[in-house]
Write a protein that holds these residues in place. Structure first.
Motif, PDB file in Angstrom:
ATOM      1  N   SER A  17       0.862  -1.179   0.000  1.00 34.10           N
ATOM      2  CA  SER A  17       0.000   0.000   0.000  1.00 34.10           C
ATOM      3  C   SER A  17       0.896   1.226   0.000  1.00 34.10           C
ATOM      4  N   ARG A  18       0.300   2.383   0.111  1.00 34.61           N
ATOM      5  CA  ARG A  18       1.094   3.618   0.135  1.00 34.61           C
ATOM      6  C   ARG A  18       2.054   3.640   1.318  1.00 34.61           C
ATOM      7  N   LEU A  19       1.747   2.883   2.348  1.00 35.74           N
ATOM      8  CA  LEU A  19       2.585   2.864   3.543  1.00 35.74           C
ATOM      9  C   LEU A  19       3.753   1.905   3.426  1.00 35.74           C
ATOM     10  N   GLY A  20       3.780   1.099   2.362  1.00 34.24           N
ATOM     11  CA  GLY A  20       4.878   0.172   2.171  1.00 34.24           C
ATOM     12  C   GLY A  20       4.400  -1.251   1.969  1.00 34.24           C
ATOM     13  N   THR A  21       5.331  -2.206   2.076  1.00 32.84           N
ATOM     14  CA  THR A  21       5.052  -3.613   1.845  1.00 32.84           C
ATOM     15  C   THR A  21       5.110  -4.384   3.152  1.00 32.84           C
ATOM     16  N   VAL A  22       4.132  -5.263   3.352  1.00 33.09           N
ATOM     17  CA  VAL A  22       4.072  -6.098   4.545  1.00 33.09           C
ATOM     18  C   VAL A  22       3.900  -7.549   4.113  1.00 33.09           C
ATOM     19  N   PHE A  23       4.681  -8.440   4.706  1.00 37.60           N
ATOM     20  CA  PHE A  23       4.562  -9.863   4.416  1.00 37.60           C
ATOM     21  C   PHE A  23       3.247 -10.396   4.970  1.00 37.60           C
ATOM     22  N   LEU A  24       2.553 -11.209   4.160  1.00 36.02           N
ATOM     23  CA  LEU A  24       1.264 -11.754   4.557  1.00 36.02           C
ATOM     24  C   LEU A  24       1.364 -13.219   4.957  1.00 36.02           C
ATOM     25  N   SER A  25       1.837 -14.070   4.023  1.00 32.20           N
ATOM     26  CA  SER A  25       1.904 -15.494   4.336  1.00 32.20           C
ATOM     27  C   SER A  25       2.798 -16.215   3.346  1.00 32.20           C
ATOM     28  N   THR A  26       3.105 -17.473   3.645  1.00 31.89           N
ATOM     29  CA  THR A  26       3.892 -18.324   2.764  1.00 31.89           C
ATOM     30  C   THR A  26       3.283 -19.713   2.745  1.00 31.89           C
ATOM     31  N   LYS A  27       3.531 -20.423   1.652  1.00 29.89           N
ATOM     32  CA  LYS A  27       2.951 -21.757   1.537  1.00 29.89           C
ATOM     33  C   LYS A  27       3.779 -22.602   0.591  1.00 29.89           C
ATOM     34  N   ASP A  28       3.916 -23.867   0.929  1.00 26.50           N
ATOM     35  CA  ASP A  28       4.587 -24.860   0.089  1.00 26.50           C
ATOM     36  C   ASP A  28       3.509 -25.556  -0.732  1.00 26.50           C
ATOM     37  N   VAL A  29       3.438 -25.236  -2.040  1.00 33.45           N
ATOM     38  CA  VAL A  29       2.366 -25.774  -2.880  1.00 33.45           C
ATOM     39  C   VAL A  29       2.950 -26.529  -4.073  1.00 33.45           C
ATOM     40  N   PRO A  30       2.237 -27.519  -4.588  1.00 34.92           N
ATOM     41  CA  PRO A  30       2.681 -28.184  -5.819  1.00 34.92           C
ATOM     42  C   PRO A  30       2.809 -27.175  -6.951  1.00 34.92           C
ATOM     43  N   HIS A  31       3.784 -27.386  -7.815  1.00 30.64           N
ATOM     44  CA  HIS A  31       4.072 -26.430  -8.881  1.00 30.64           C
ATOM     45  C   HIS A  31       3.089 -26.613 -10.038  1.00 30.64           C
ATOM     46  N   THR A  32       1.815 -26.311  -9.772  1.00 31.51           N
ATOM     47  CA  THR A  32       0.778 -26.424 -10.796  1.00 31.51           C
ATOM     48  C   THR A  32      -0.049 -25.155 -10.826  1.00 31.51           C
ATOM     49  N   THR A  33      -0.642 -24.887 -11.977  1.00 30.68           N
ATOM     50  CA  THR A  33      -1.456 -23.691 -12.145  1.00 30.68           C
ATOM     51  C   THR A  33      -2.594 -23.633 -11.139  1.00 30.68           C
ATOM     52  N   GLN A  34      -3.287 -24.752 -10.956  1.00 30.32           N
ATOM     53  CA  GLN A  34      -4.460 -24.784 -10.092  1.00 30.32           C
ATOM     54  C   GLN A  34      -4.113 -24.451  -8.646  1.00 30.32           C
ATOM     55  N   ASN A 396       4.561 -20.345  10.739  1.00 29.95           N
ATOM     56  CA  ASN A 396       4.025 -19.153  10.082  1.00 29.95           C
ATOM     57  C   ASN A 396       4.321 -17.894  10.891  1.00 29.95           C
ATOM     58  N   ASN A 397       4.222 -17.994  12.204  1.00 25.72           N
ATOM     59  CA  ASN A 397       4.522 -16.839  13.056  1.00 25.72           C
ATOM     60  C   ASN A 397       5.992 -16.459  12.966  1.00 25.72           C
ATOM     61  N   TYR A 398       6.857 -17.481  12.937  1.00 26.29           N
ATOM     62  CA  TYR A 398       8.300 -17.233  12.813  1.00 26.29           C
ATOM     63  C   TYR A 398       8.621 -16.493  11.519  1.00 26.29           C
ATOM     64  N   ILE A 399       8.088 -16.986  10.394  1.00 29.79           N
ATOM     65  CA  ILE A 399       8.350 -16.368   9.097  1.00 29.79           C
ATOM     66  C   ILE A 399       7.767 -14.965   9.034  1.00 29.79           C
ATOM     67  N   PHE A 400       6.547 -14.800   9.573  1.00 31.28           N
ATOM     68  CA  PHE A 400       5.888 -13.489   9.553  1.00 31.28           C
ATOM     69  C   PHE A 400       6.755 -12.440  10.232  1.00 31.28           C
ATOM     70  N   VAL A 401       7.289 -12.778  11.415  1.00 28.43           N
ATOM     71  CA  VAL A 401       8.107 -11.826  12.173  1.00 28.43           C
ATOM     72  C   VAL A 401       9.428 -11.556  11.458  1.00 28.43           C
ATOM     73  N   GLN A 402      10.138 -12.623  11.035  1.00 38.45           N
ATOM     74  CA  GLN A 402      11.444 -12.459  10.409  1.00 38.45           C
ATOM     75  C   GLN A 402      11.349 -11.707   9.085  1.00 38.45           C
ATOM     76  N   PHE A 403      10.353 -12.056   8.277  1.00 34.80           N
ATOM     77  CA  PHE A 403      10.202 -11.438   6.971  1.00 34.80           C
ATOM     78  C   PHE A 403       9.933  -9.947   7.105  1.00 34.80           C
ATOM     79  N   ASN A 404       9.015  -9.592   7.991  1.00 36.87           N
ATOM     80  CA  ASN A 404       8.662  -8.181   8.144  1.00 36.87           C
ATOM     81  C   ASN A 404       9.781  -7.385   8.801  1.00 36.87           C
ATOM     82  N   LEU A 405      10.580  -8.026   9.648  1.00 41.44           N
ATOM     83  CA  LEU A 405      11.759  -7.345  10.194  1.00 41.44           C
ATOM     84  C   LEU A 405      12.751  -7.028   9.078  1.00 41.44           C
ATOM     85  N   ASN A 406      12.917  -7.960   8.134  1.00 45.78           N
ATOM     86  CA  ASN A 406      13.812  -7.712   7.000  1.00 45.78           C
ATOM     87  C   ASN A 406      13.300  -6.578   6.129  1.00 45.78           C
TER      88      ASN A 406
END
Length: 476
Positions: A17-34, A396-406
């Motif tokens: 947004s205008r205030l910047g970028t914030v990490f939302l989530s991450t996921k390990d998904v099969p490499h398919t379009t669907q 997810n909590n670990y990644i959320f904190v570390q990513f947004n700190l970066n």
């Protein structure tokens, strides 16, 4: 996103947004379009469909098919390609042209010679007062530009080094240094380095703008690429055969990525360009894009499309009411750090409330996913065996904190005016300037991770006013 050895894809999504970028989530998904589509759609639902204008992704093969699926469910959401990635591809293609490849190969031979041995590296740092000549950039092309720039800046020091008694007494230089010595002493080499910088710098400026995202870049990226094209033509003068090759590279990389109806509408709605060149409103390609944009964002709502296209947009195009005030023109005549086209619309767009709302929204968009993508090392650490012992919620909590700190750290560095924002913290994108992959014989080679010690390297600001520094040069 990045692929794992298990042939799945680690996707991470951020919200901008205008205030910047914030990490939302991450996921390990099969490499398919669907699966990619389903994950993106779930994140849109979490943020709220009414709050999402576009999806910005790196250029990957599943984009087109995933986009088709998204358009069926969310026809008002745009899907665009990362501008940082696209411009970087432009620059890489340009550096592969024969007219630049020779001088770049010579420059790499010079830096590899110096960085291949501790003694030559130490000697170079003594002559340059502990300034490194290789700059590790955020992309491969940024590393190339920044390294060429510092090479030219330290030309005298480098030449003095190669003429010094200390280097002559070093046996390694006698065996490997003759070719490099000839390069350093050749006037034509330095002239061609200067020419490379003059040709690359207009696009580097655009790369810098979209990558730092200091202010929303959607309203500027198309216009600044057009300005870069003109600047490159001016540099190459009458050499039409040379600049036409570069123009073709820029056009082919832009096509379908940075010339969408969203980019062109933002270009028209940015008063910085419209007030400089009123002919934009008569450009058929631009106006067709504007019609397509409003048909998309107000899908099926002909009344709203009519209100904006036929009632409100002409007031802006013809500079009626507040748009015609001298203050309105004055407020958008300079594109500096303080100019924000979204704020301009908030001030002068009162007579066109619906158009103002859309303009402020569009001109508040980013064009790059690079900030999100470059924090993938946080994800890799999270997927190590030890960390994988965490529960899903803890992970997810670990990644959320570390990513947004970066991300927070990145924005803090970007505000420090003495730090060039194209610089990176590791040497991955500068490796070809440091080591020769074909040379494995020297046991005394410098380890990459040892090249930049925190207490030794003090980078100078490279600034953005780069075109004026290199003077007149001959064409290669």
């Amino acid at each position: 996103m990045w692929a794992t050895k298990r042939k799945t894809t680690i996707m991470n999504l951020c919200v901008n947004s205008r205030l910047g970028t914030v990490f939302l989530s991450t996921k390990d998904v099969p490499h398919t379009t669907q699966h990619i589509y389903k994950y993106i759609e779930s994140c849109i639902q979490e943020v709220g469909s009414e709050n999402v204008v576009q999806i910005v992704t790196n250029n990957f093969s599943e984009k087109t098919e995933s986009q088709k699926l998204l358009n069926e469910k969310k026809p008002t959401v745009f899907w665009t390609s990362c501008a940082t990635n696209t411009i970087n591809l432009m620059l890489e293609d340009i550096t592969d042209l024969p007219m630049f490849k020779k001088v770049l190969d010579q420059a790499k031979a010079l830096t590899v010679f110096i960085y291949s041995h501790h003694k030559t590296l130490t000697l170079m740092r003594n002559f340059t007062k502990k300034r490194d000549i290789v700059r590790q950039g955020v992309t491969k092309s940024a590393s190339t530009f920044l390294t060429l720039q510092i090479l030219l800046k330290k030309k005298t020091e480098i030449q003095n080094m190669f003429s010094s008694m200390e280097l002559e007494e070093f046996e390694y230089s006698k065996v490997h240094g003759k070719f490099v010595y000839e390069i350093v002493q050749e006037t034509g080499f330095w002239e061609n380095v200067a020419l490379c910088l003059k040709v690359f710098s207009p696009l580097i400026k655009v790369l810098r703008m979209v990558d730092i995202d200091k202010k929303p870049s959607m309203g500027f990226v198309y216009g600044e690429i057009m300005n870069a094209r003109k600047a490159i033509r001016d540099v190459l003068g009458d050499c039409e055969k040379d600049y036409e090759l570069i123009m073709d590279i820029i056009s082919s990389n832009m096509r379908g990525k940075l010339d969408s109806c969203l980019h062109l509408t933002a270009y028209l709605l940015n008063p910085y360009y419209h007030y400089k060149d009123c002919s934009l409103q008569h450009d058929g390609e631009v106006m067709d894009a504007v019609l397509e944009f409003f048909d998309t964002i107000f899908h099926g709502d002909l009344e709203m499309q009519h209100q904006i296209i036929n009632v409100e947009l002409p007031k802006y195009k013809n500079k009626e009411g507040a748009f015609g005030r001298e203050l309105a023109a004055k407020a958008c005549e300079v594109n500096d750090d303080d100019f924000d086209p979204g704020n301009w619309w908030g001030t002068f767009g009162g007579s066109t409330p619906e158009l103002r709302k859309i303009a402020m929204r569009v001109l508040s968009l980013t064009t790059s996913s690079s900030g999100c993508d470059r924090n993938r090392h946080t994800l890799k650490r999270a997927h190590m065996k030890k960390v994988n012992e965490l529960t899903t919620t803890q992970m997810n909590n670990y990644i959320f904190v570390q990513f947004n700190l970066n991300l927070k750290s990145k924005y803090k560095k970007n505000k420090q005016m003495n730090m060039e924002v194209l610089l990176a913290s590791d040497a991955k994108e500068a490796q070809e300037w440091l080591v020769d992959d074909d040379d494995d014989d020297d046991d005394d080679k410098v380890e990459l991770e040892m090249l930049w010690e925190a207490d030794e390297v003090d980078y100078e600001s490279d600034g953005v006013h780069i075109m004026e520094e290199y003077g007149d040069v001959d064409i290669i």
